[in-house]
Scaffold this motif. Sequence first.
Motif, PDB file in Angstrom:
ATOM      1  N   LYS A  42      67.560  94.595   8.093  1.00  0.00           N
ATOM      2  CA  LYS A  42      68.429  95.758   7.911  1.00  0.00           C
ATOM      3  C   LYS A  42      69.142  95.648   6.562  1.00  0.00           C
ATOM      4  O   LYS A  42      70.323  95.299   6.492  1.00  0.00           O
ATOM      5  CB  LYS A  42      69.453  95.837   9.047  1.00  0.00           C
ATOM      6  N   PRO A  43      68.441  95.935   5.473  1.00  0.00           N
ATOM      7  CA  PRO A  43      69.050  95.742   4.153  1.00  0.00           C
ATOM      8  C   PRO A  43      70.164  96.719   3.834  1.00  0.00           C
ATOM      9  O   PRO A  43      70.869  96.532   2.843  1.00  0.00           O
ATOM     10  CB  PRO A  43      67.855  95.935   3.203  1.00  0.00           C
ATOM     11  N   TRP A  44      70.350  97.752   4.624  1.00  0.00           N
ATOM     12  CA  TRP A  44      71.441  98.713   4.388  1.00  0.00           C
ATOM     13  C   TRP A  44      72.759  98.206   4.963  1.00  0.00           C
ATOM     14  O   TRP A  44      73.802  98.797   4.721  1.00  0.00           O
ATOM     15  CB  TRP A  44      71.092 100.063   5.015  1.00  0.00           C
ATOM     16  N   GLN A  45      72.749  97.115   5.718  1.00  0.00           N
ATOM     17  CA  GLN A  45      73.977  96.538   6.248  1.00  0.00           C
ATOM     18  C   GLN A  45      74.443  95.383   5.371  1.00  0.00           C
ATOM     19  O   GLN A  45      73.647  94.759   4.673  1.00  0.00           O
ATOM     20  CB  GLN A  45      73.772  96.047   7.684  1.00  0.00           C
ATOM     21  N   HIS A  46      75.744  95.095   5.431  1.00  0.00           N
ATOM     22  CA  HIS A  46      76.260  93.945   4.709  1.00  0.00           C
ATOM     23  C   HIS A  46      77.501  93.416   5.410  1.00  0.00           C
ATOM     24  O   HIS A  46      78.140  94.127   6.183  1.00  0.00           O
ATOM     25  CB  HIS A  46      76.600  94.301   3.254  1.00  0.00           C
ATOM     26  N   CYS A  47      77.808  92.155   5.176  1.00  0.00           N
ATOM     27  CA  CYS A  47      79.022  91.544   5.705  1.00  0.00           C
ATOM     28  C   CYS A  47      79.616  90.660   4.619  1.00  0.00           C
ATOM     29  O   CYS A  47      78.912  90.204   3.717  1.00  0.00           O
ATOM     30  CB  CYS A  47      78.748  90.735   6.974  1.00  0.00           C
TER      31      CYS A  47
END
Length: 355
Positions: free
Chosen positions: A115-120
Amino acid sequence: MRAQVVLHAARGRSNARTARETGLHVDTVRRWRGRFAAQGMSGLAGRDRSGRPPSFSALQAAQLKALACQLPAETGVPLSRWSCPDLAREAVERGIAAVLSASTVRRWLKDDAIKPWQHCSWIFITDPGFRAGAARVLDLYAHTWQGEPLGHDEYVISADEKTSIQARCRCHPTLAPGQARAMRVNHTYGRGGAVAYLAAYDVHHAQVFGRTEPRTGIVPFMNLVTQVMSQEPYARAKRVFWIVDNGSSHRGKKAVDRLTAAYPNAVLVHTPVHASWLNQVEIYFSVVQRKVVSPNDFTDLAQVGDRLRVFEDRYNATAQPFQWKFTASELDDLPARLDRHTTDHRQESSAALAA
């Protein structure tokens, strides 16, 4: 499973018994047993199926996934993160595929949960005394202090401040949810000021003591301490450990001396720098943010304070201690994992630049 059917048949077992032991339908057992008898090993292979042949190869899917696992900036694309349409467009421009849709990209990425559109966000440990400071906190969570178990008259309090809770009075009333409709909150609001929420959480008994103050500081924090330490069982406790971060309201040796002078049975314990995630009251604050503060729709600061106080009573009525899973035994592994992460990232970046 087809081979199992053949092996059962070689042992002289009936179709019905084979079906029971393999969990297959008896017709399925009969079919594969018959094919093996007629064609041998070749009979166990699947037959060609009708329909359109695959449009993409496994190599193309792997190349797309490899692209998704790179930062766009490292590939020369002016994006902060990938989306499925962006990946599809980039794959076509790179010649991975002549035509590629976003839905196909989404299906490929779903296979490996990419899921490259997510980040933390995360932060490096910079405090040289991290291990010693974290160990003290984690030992308290495990009912231990300096190698000795805590007594029945010793308590552990996790405390902090949640700053700037605003009172946003919406210009139009909030609409309740309905069938196929989410709750609707008007975007425009009037500012009714802000308040600080200070909370002390009894780690082992899951009880919260909170108060609102116009602002944070030494005096508001000591007001919270007084609120807790002036009531039982804390007033007559042998020791009450206060776990706090390194905020200006309770930082350093002066804060330790100030607390001890006011309440001799109170022990101030600081978390390491940039490690307030070790403070369990932060979990309670996240509950408050989700269930009380957001979406923010209050007429004034008095309503904010009333809502927080009523929520405390509601929370204390049913709360259970948090299931804290990060223990002192994992402290040595954490810096090592961060070092490995940093080393791997640097090596990948160097390889990308070299390519």
